[in-house]
Design a protein around this motif. Structure first.
Motif, PDB file in Angstrom:
ATOM      1  N   SER A   1       5.716  10.248  -8.536  1.00  0.00           N
ATOM      2  CA  SER A   1       5.328  11.086  -7.401  1.00  0.00           C
ATOM      3  C   SER A   1       4.391  10.364  -6.440  1.00  0.00           C
ATOM      4  CB  SER A   1       4.663  12.378  -7.897  1.00  0.00           C
ATOM      5  OG  SER A   1       3.493  12.077  -8.644  1.00  0.00           O
ATOM      6  N   ASN A   2       3.777   9.265  -6.895  1.00  0.00           N
ATOM      7  CA  ASN A   2       2.897   8.482  -6.023  1.00  0.00           C
ATOM      8  C   ASN A   2       3.621   7.341  -5.316  1.00  0.00           C
ATOM      9  OD1 ASN A   2       0.401   9.879  -6.441  1.00  0.00           O
ATOM     10  ND2 ASN A   2       0.300   8.962  -8.481  1.00  0.00           N
ATOM     11  N   SER A   3       4.929   7.239  -5.508  1.00  0.00           N
ATOM     12  CA  SER A   3       5.679   6.169  -4.845  1.00  0.00           C
ATOM     13  C   SER A   3       5.683   6.367  -3.337  1.00  0.00           C
ATOM     14  CB  SER A   3       7.114   6.108  -5.375  1.00  0.00           C
ATOM     15  OG  SER A   3       7.780   7.348  -5.166  1.00  0.00           O
ATOM     16  N   LEU A   4       5.656   7.612  -2.889  1.00  0.00           N
ATOM     17  CA  LEU A   4       5.460   7.972  -1.479  1.00  0.00           C
ATOM     18  C   LEU A   4       4.613   9.232  -1.462  1.00  0.00           C
ATOM     19  CD1 LEU A   4       9.076   7.438  -0.066  1.00  0.00           C
ATOM     20  CD2 LEU A   4       7.062   6.072   0.521  1.00  0.00           C
ATOM     21  N   ILE A   5       3.549   9.221  -0.679  1.00  0.00           N
ATOM     22  CA  ILE A   5       2.638  10.368  -0.656  1.00  0.00           C
ATOM     23  C   ILE A   5       2.343  10.778   0.786  1.00  0.00           C
ATOM     24  CG2 ILE A   5       1.573   9.856  -2.885  1.00  0.00           C
ATOM     25  CD1 ILE A   5      -0.716   8.511  -1.419  1.00  0.00           C
ATOM     26  N   ASP A   6       2.018  12.040   0.962  1.00  0.00           N
ATOM     27  CA  ASP A   6       1.633  12.553   2.280  1.00  0.00           C
ATOM     28  C   ASP A   6       0.209  12.110   2.591  1.00  0.00           C
ATOM     29  OD1 ASP A   6       4.035  13.980   2.772  1.00  0.00           O
ATOM     30  OD2 ASP A   6       3.345  15.562   1.411  1.00  0.00           O
TER      31      ASP A   6
ATOM     32  N   THR B   1      11.056  -2.964   0.205  1.00  0.00           N
ATOM     33  CA  THR B   1       9.664  -3.178   0.598  1.00  0.00           C
ATOM     34  C   THR B   1       8.739  -2.323  -0.252  1.00  0.00           C
ATOM     35  OG1 THR B   1      10.319  -3.685   2.876  1.00  0.00           O
ATOM     36  CG2 THR B   1       8.028  -3.048   2.507  1.00  0.00           C
ATOM     37  N   ARG B   2       9.105  -1.064  -0.442  1.00  0.00           N
ATOM     38  CA  ARG B   2       8.275  -0.167  -1.245  1.00  0.00           C
ATOM     39  C   ARG B   2       8.213  -0.621  -2.697  1.00  0.00           C
ATOM     40  NH1 ARG B   2      11.483   3.288  -2.920  1.00  0.00           N
ATOM     41  NH2 ARG B   2      11.014   2.843  -5.112  1.00  0.00           N
ATOM     42  N   GLN B   3       9.333  -0.974  -3.279  1.00  0.00           N
ATOM     43  CA  GLN B   3       9.397  -1.317  -4.699  1.00  0.00           C
ATOM     44  C   GLN B   3       8.502  -2.503  -5.052  1.00  0.00           C
ATOM     45  OE1 GLN B   3      13.580  -2.041  -4.909  1.00  0.00           O
ATOM     46  NE2 GLN B   3      14.100   0.009  -5.615  1.00  0.00           N
ATOM     47  N   HIS B   4       8.463  -3.495  -4.191  1.00  0.00           N
ATOM     48  CA  HIS B   4       7.819  -4.765  -4.535  1.00  0.00           C
ATOM     49  C   HIS B   4       6.469  -4.968  -3.847  1.00  0.00           C
ATOM     50  CE1 HIS B   4      11.524  -5.764  -6.542  1.00  0.00           C
ATOM     51  NE2 HIS B   4      12.211  -5.591  -5.425  1.00  0.00           N
ATOM     52  N   HIS B   5       5.932  -3.911  -3.249  1.00  0.00           N
ATOM     53  CA  HIS B   5       4.703  -4.075  -2.480  1.00  0.00           C
ATOM     54  C   HIS B   5       3.486  -4.164  -3.399  1.00  0.00           C
ATOM     55  CE1 HIS B   5       1.877  -3.631   0.844  1.00  0.00           C
ATOM     56  NE2 HIS B   5       2.905  -3.746   1.670  1.00  0.00           N
TER      57      HIS B   5
ATOM     58  N   LYS C   1       0.683   1.258  -3.728  1.00  0.00           N
ATOM     59  CA  LYS C   1       1.257   0.189  -4.538  1.00  0.00           C
ATOM     60  C   LYS C   1       2.738   0.495  -4.767  1.00  0.00           C
ATOM     61  CE  LYS C   1       0.437  -0.099  -8.941  1.00  0.00           C
ATOM     62  NZ  LYS C   1      -0.216  -0.210 -10.260  1.00  0.00           N
ATOM     63  N   GLY C   2       3.507  -0.569  -5.010  1.00  0.00           N
ATOM     64  CA  GLY C   2       4.926  -0.384  -5.267  1.00  0.00           C
ATOM     65  C   GLY C   2       5.162   0.294  -6.603  1.00  0.00           C
ATOM     66  N   LEU C   3       5.898   1.400  -6.572  1.00  0.00           N
ATOM     67  CA  LEU C   3       6.170   2.173  -7.778  1.00  0.00           C
ATOM     68  C   LEU C   3       7.633   2.613  -7.798  1.00  0.00           C
ATOM     69  CD1 LEU C   3       3.010   4.489  -7.684  1.00  0.00           C
ATOM     70  CD2 LEU C   3       3.455   2.698  -9.377  1.00  0.00           C
ATOM     71  N   PRO C   4       8.189   2.898  -8.970  1.00  0.00           N
ATOM     72  CA  PRO C   4       9.539   3.464  -9.030  1.00  0.00           C
ATOM     73  C   PRO C   4       9.590   4.768  -8.252  1.00  0.00           C
ATOM     74  CG  PRO C   4       8.801   2.784 -11.210  1.00  0.00           C
ATOM     75  CD  PRO C   4       7.607   2.699 -10.307  1.00  0.00           C
ATOM     76  N   ILE C   5      10.722   5.053  -7.643  1.00  0.00           N
ATOM     77  CA  ILE C   5      10.825   6.232  -6.789  1.00  0.00           C
ATOM     78  C   ILE C   5      10.648   7.518  -7.587  1.00  0.00           C
ATOM     79  CG2 ILE C   5      13.337   6.541  -6.942  1.00  0.00           C
ATOM     80  CD1 ILE C   5      11.011   6.841  -3.809  1.00  0.00           C
TER      81      ILE C   5
END
Length: 346
Positions: free
Chosen positions: A19-24, A53-57, A12-16
């Motif tokens: 830590s879950n805004s981008l995960i391995d 794209t990430r922010q608003h997904h 889901k889109g999250l603030p950078i």
């Protein structure tokens, strides 16, 4: 080849800062069929479209993998692929319709791909595809300018926000094509950068553009390229661009703009440029993107233009990509940021 591939994504889109805004991740490996090629990704770049794209997904059950710019080596080719072989080094921006380049192995339509430049590094190549395609299409497809060395002498283009990723290569392509380039910048480091890219005249966007142009004895500008805040700059360019001129924008306005009132009296042509249009709609000229990147690779190898890479981060994983997104979101980046050094997700 492993049945699982390393990737970086989100649900889901999250603030950078989260830590879950981008995960391995580990996701299933894929096979190349049809027009697709499977690329072992070795370097990726981060663009504003990645962060937006990430922010608003919206939230998804399956992980979303983004990333557009990439440099890598072909691992497999589909049965309809021509012009490419296993082992070739390639670069591309891909599409927003399929999982992106933030994965160790990516499927990409061969029509969107070109052989990478041979005389620059993989990191330098990875910085270039999305911005080069956007700038090339904006200048040479959306406006009636000629994509040939010195073919547009006597013409002037005003580029709003010349120090960003698209602006940095747009300045260079416009200069190669023979245009006089006027651009905007204000900080000493951005002014220095756009001059290094080849800008002829640099305007301080905090001051009146019209008065600065008069002081530079510039009276006629036929072409305008808006790379930032059309709400602010379209009214200004509507006043500055010559009758029957052209304005191209790549970012959306936030509020309705009175297009008729701004542009009609001068019969100014306004057009949007969106690099993903061709792949979204599978247009008849979709393969032009591979051809454009082939031309850009030649220009890079011939030193007619230079890579706009300004920062390289090592280690393609969630932590490093979060840092890259954070830098891009600061809106203070000059040029492009690339992440390389192999996938080392946990």
């Amino acid at each position: 080849m492993n049945e699982q591939r390393q990737a970086i994504g989100f649900y889901k889109g999250l603030p950078i800062e989260d830590s879950n805004s981008l995960i391995d991740l580990k996701v299933p490996q894929q096979k190349a069929t049809g027009r697709d090629i499977l690329v072992k990704v070795e370097a990726v770049s981060v663009n504003p479209v990645d962060t937006k794209t990430r922010q608003h997904h919206p939230e998804t059950k399956e992980p979303t993998i983004i990333g557009f710019d990439a440099y890598g080596t072909i691992e497999e080719v589909g049965d309809q692929v021509t012009g490419f072989s296993v082992g070739d080094s390639v670069y591309y921006a891909g599409t927003n319709q399929h999982p992106g380049s933030n994965q160790a192995y990516q499927l990409v339509d061969s029509r969107l791909v070109a052989h990478a430049p041979q005389k620059i590094s993989g990191e330098e190549a990875a910085a270039m595809p999305l911005t080069s395609l956007t700038a090339w299409e904006a200048l040479f497809e959306r406006m009636p300018l000629i994509a040939k060395k010195d073919a547009n002498r006597g013409q002037t283009v005003l580029i709003i926000n010349g120090a960003g990723g698209v602006g940095s290569i747009a300045i260079q392509l416009a200069k190669w094509a023979g245009l006089t380039v006027v651009t905007t910048a204000s900080r000493p480091e951005t002014v220095e950068w756009v001059k290094k890219m080849g800008a002829d005249i640099v305007l301080d966007y905090h001051q009146s553009l019209e008065e600065q142009l008069k002081a530079q004895n510039v009276h006629t500008i036929k072409f305008g390229l808006i790379l930032q805040s059309p709400d602010v700059y379209l009214p200004q360019l509507a006043n500055l661009i010559a009758p029957e001129g052209y304005i191209t924008a790549i970012v959306e306005n936030e509020k309705p703009l009175p297009m008729g009132g701004l542009l009609k009296a001068k019969s100014i042509t306004f057009v949007w440029e969106f690099m993903f249009t061709k792949s979204i709609y599978q247009t008849d000229d979709m393969d032009s993107q591979g051809k454009i990147l082939h031309q850009v690779a030649k220009l890079l190898d011939q030193k007619e233009v230079r890579s706009t890479l300004t920062l390289t981060l090592k280690g393609i994983n969630a932590q490093t990509l979060r840092r890259a997104h954070e830098l891009v979101e600061s809106n203070k980046m000059i040029g492009k940021i690339v992440v390389t050094g192999g996938f080392n997700t946990k």
